[in-house]
Design a protein around this motif. Structure first.
Motif, PDB file in Angstrom:
ATOM      1  N   UNK A 124      48.650  43.862  37.135  1.00 56.35           N
ATOM      2  CA  UNK A 124      49.340  43.356  35.956  1.00 56.35           C
ATOM      3  C   UNK A 124      48.374  42.955  34.853  1.00 56.35           C
ATOM      4  N   UNK A 125      47.172  42.523  35.211  1.00 55.60           N
ATOM      5  CA  UNK A 125      46.230  42.016  34.235  1.00 55.60           C
ATOM      6  C   UNK A 125      45.621  43.155  33.417  1.00 55.60           C
ATOM      7  N   UNK A 126      45.653  43.051  32.070  1.00 55.74           N
ATOM      8  CA  UNK A 126      45.088  44.113  31.224  1.00 55.74           C
ATOM      9  C   UNK A 126      43.632  44.416  31.529  1.00 55.74           C
ATOM     10  N   UNK A 127      42.829  43.388  31.804  1.00 55.41           N
ATOM     11  CA  UNK A 127      41.412  43.638  32.052  1.00 55.41           C
ATOM     12  C   UNK A 127      41.192  44.449  33.326  1.00 55.41           C
ATOM     13  N   UNK A 128      42.088  44.295  34.313  1.00 57.48           N
ATOM     14  CA  UNK A 128      41.983  45.081  35.531  1.00 57.48           C
ATOM     15  C   UNK A 128      42.532  46.499  35.320  1.00 57.48           C
ATOM     16  N   UNK A 129      43.587  46.613  34.503  1.00 52.17           N
ATOM     17  CA  UNK A 129      44.096  47.939  34.174  1.00 52.17           C
ATOM     18  C   UNK A 129      43.044  48.760  33.441  1.00 52.17           C
ATOM     19  N   UNK A 130      42.239  48.086  32.615  1.00 52.42           N
ATOM     20  CA  UNK A 130      41.199  48.777  31.845  1.00 52.42           C
ATOM     21  C   UNK A 130      40.143  49.411  32.733  1.00 52.42           C
ATOM     22  N   UNK A 131      40.026  48.945  33.960  1.00 49.93           N
ATOM     23  CA  UNK A 131      39.036  49.477  34.888  1.00 49.93           C
ATOM     24  C   UNK A 131      39.522  50.745  35.594  1.00 49.93           C
ATOM     25  N   UNK A 132      40.797  51.071  35.464  1.00 48.18           N
ATOM     26  CA  UNK A 132      41.359  52.230  36.147  1.00 48.18           C
ATOM     27  C   UNK A 132      41.068  53.520  35.378  1.00 48.18           C
ATOM     28  N   UNK A 133      41.020  54.657  36.067  1.00 48.71           N
ATOM     29  CA  UNK A 133      40.836  55.936  35.366  1.00 48.71           C
ATOM     30  C   UNK A 133      42.085  56.364  34.607  1.00 48.71           C
ATOM     31  N   UNK A 134      43.262  55.911  35.056  1.00 50.12           N
ATOM     32  CA  UNK A 134      44.511  56.234  34.365  1.00 50.12           C
ATOM     33  C   UNK A 134      45.577  55.234  34.801  1.00 50.12           C
ATOM     34  N   UNK A 135      46.664  55.221  34.058  1.00 54.41           N
ATOM     35  CA  UNK A 135      47.845  54.443  34.441  1.00 54.41           C
ATOM     36  C   UNK A 135      48.950  55.439  34.791  1.00 54.41           C
ATOM     37  N   UNK A 136      48.667  56.234  35.817  1.00 50.74           N
ATOM     38  CA  UNK A 136      49.562  57.309  36.221  1.00 50.74           C
ATOM     39  C   UNK A 136      50.769  56.811  36.988  1.00 50.74           C
ATOM     40  N   UNK A 137      51.564  57.749  37.440  1.00 49.05           N
ATOM     41  CA  UNK A 137      52.717  57.400  38.270  1.00 49.05           C
ATOM     42  C   UNK A 137      52.229  56.749  39.560  1.00 49.05           C
ATOM     43  N   UNK A 138      53.059  55.897  40.128  1.00 53.12           N
ATOM     44  CA  UNK A 138      52.663  55.210  41.354  1.00 53.12           C
ATOM     45  C   UNK A 138      52.900  56.061  42.592  1.00 53.12           C
ATOM     46  N   UNK A 139      53.830  57.040  42.510  1.00 50.43           N
ATOM     47  CA  UNK A 139      54.159  57.851  43.678  1.00 50.43           C
ATOM     48  C   UNK A 139      54.950  59.069  43.220  1.00 50.43           C
ATOM     49  N   UNK A 140      55.045  60.099  44.048  1.00 52.55           N
ATOM     50  CA  UNK A 140      55.765  61.308  43.642  1.00 52.55           C
ATOM     51  C   UNK A 140      57.217  61.051  43.258  1.00 52.55           C
ATOM     52  N   UNK A 141      57.892  60.157  43.961  1.00 50.73           N
ATOM     53  CA  UNK A 141      59.298  59.899  43.653  1.00 50.73           C
ATOM     54  C   UNK A 141      59.470  59.382  42.241  1.00 50.73           C
TER      55      UNK A 141
END
Length: 342
Positions: A124-141
């Motif tokens: 949830x934290x923006x600073x932690x999201x910034x460390x991700x390579x993408x904000x993709x889908x969480x699962x195929x469904x």
């Protein structure tokens, strides 16, 4: 409500289809869904047709609601029918012309439809999201639900039981697949992938100007002759960040955008939040498309929470479902006028 008799789900044994790469409970959200009426396939049929015509009913789920009412009013206005917002006799007659598009379709999954990247969990934290390579889908469904303009819960309802989400498996979906995917030759590759994933048909009507109507909670697209050619339910503004009434222009259309998180621009930001550059992805704060406006810090964009469109507030921007934002991006261009009205 009058029964919508002409849908006929011919030959589909809806209750016999299996759907899950793990038990359904593991694919669905952690919280149990609220009790809802069962899917009404006559309503689902109307939603599918309206969606195909450019009058978005929001989430395609086979249930009545404010987004369907708004879509029906838009369709009715273009057909010279009383704008009741209901599936009355005159409206059913006008929709009858498009009955060949069935409410549901069987689709065999291929590897491209299930391709990631997937990110789970998303912090949830923006600073932690910034460390991700993408904000993709969480699962195929989740990806499949957005691809077919609905929610994971609706897909589970359409395909009760257990099973595997994998290439070669066949499931039932709302029939929102476009009739053509002949994208323009000069379309950027990153655009093409986004639009393919969301099943947006490239050959959309050309919008000369758009109107964001606060009272109706919709974004309307008009052609050069001032005819309504598309409409999308929208979330717009709040008491803290009201919709900026006036005439603006679309400056830039950015697909798969990164997001500059600036806590100084958010009244509800935490005191210790810092500026951060969030990676792109459908689960990012602005979804898959950002249409930058001549009003500084404001734009029209997608959202990772399509079920909340027109039902919650925003920080002043105009939110659409990801699939509607992607579709709008094909109808307009930089310089298009955008009028915001009460």
């Amino acid at each position: 409500m009058q029964v919508f008799h002409w849908y006929k789900v011919s030959g589909l044994a809806l209750g016999a289809v299996l759907f899950a790469s793990a038990p359904i409970a593991a694919q669905s959200a952690a919280k149990a869904p609220r009790e809802k009426p069962p899917i009404d396939y006559s309503i689902l049929h109307a939603q599918v047709i309206l969606d195909s015509l450019g009058f978005s009913p929001g989430i395609v789920d086979g249930r009545e609601g404010q987004s369907l009412t708004a879509a029906l009013k838009a369709f009715q206005s273009t057909r010279g029918i009383q704008t009741s917002g209901k599936l009355d006799r005159a409206t059913l007659g006008a929709l009858h012309e498009y009955r060949a598009r069935r409410p549901v379709t069987r689709v065999t999954l291929d590897p491209a439809m299930l391709q990631g990247p997937y990110v789970n969990p998303i912090p949830k934290e923006p600073e932690k999201q910034a460390e991700l390579p993408s904000l993709g889908y969480t699962r195929p469904l989740e990806k499949l639900a957005e691809m077919f303009h609905t929610t994971p819960e609706v897909l589970v309802e359409l395909n009760p039981g257990g099973g595997a989400i994998q290439p070669g498996a066949t499931f039932v979906f709302p029939n929102v697949l476009p009739t053509s995917r002949d994208y323009a030759g000069d379309l950027k590759p990153e655009w093409r992938q986004t639009l393919t994933d969301l099943n947006v048909e490239a050959r959309q009507p050309t919008g000369d100007h758009i109107v964001v109507d606060k009272s109706e909670k919709v974004l309307k697209v008009f052609d050069a002759d001032d005819r309504l050619v598309a409409q999308f339910s929208a979330t717009m503004g709040s008491q803290h960040d009201p919709l900026p009434i006036g005439a603006w222009k679309i400056n830039v259309i950015d697909t798969n955008p990164k997001f500059h998180y600036n806590p100084d621009l958010f009244w509800d930001a935490k005191k210790d939040d810092e500026k951060a550059m969030l990676p792109p992805g459908p689960n990012g704060p602005v979804g898959v498309v950002w249409l930058d406006l001549s009003k500084e810090h404001y734009g029209i964009h997608g959202t990772p929470e399509p079920q909340n469109i027109a039902r919650t507030q925003s920080h002043g921007c105009i939110r659409l479902t990801n699939w509607d934002a992607a579709r709008l991006a094909l109808m307009v261009k930089p310089g298009t006028e955008a009028v915001f009205q009460e």
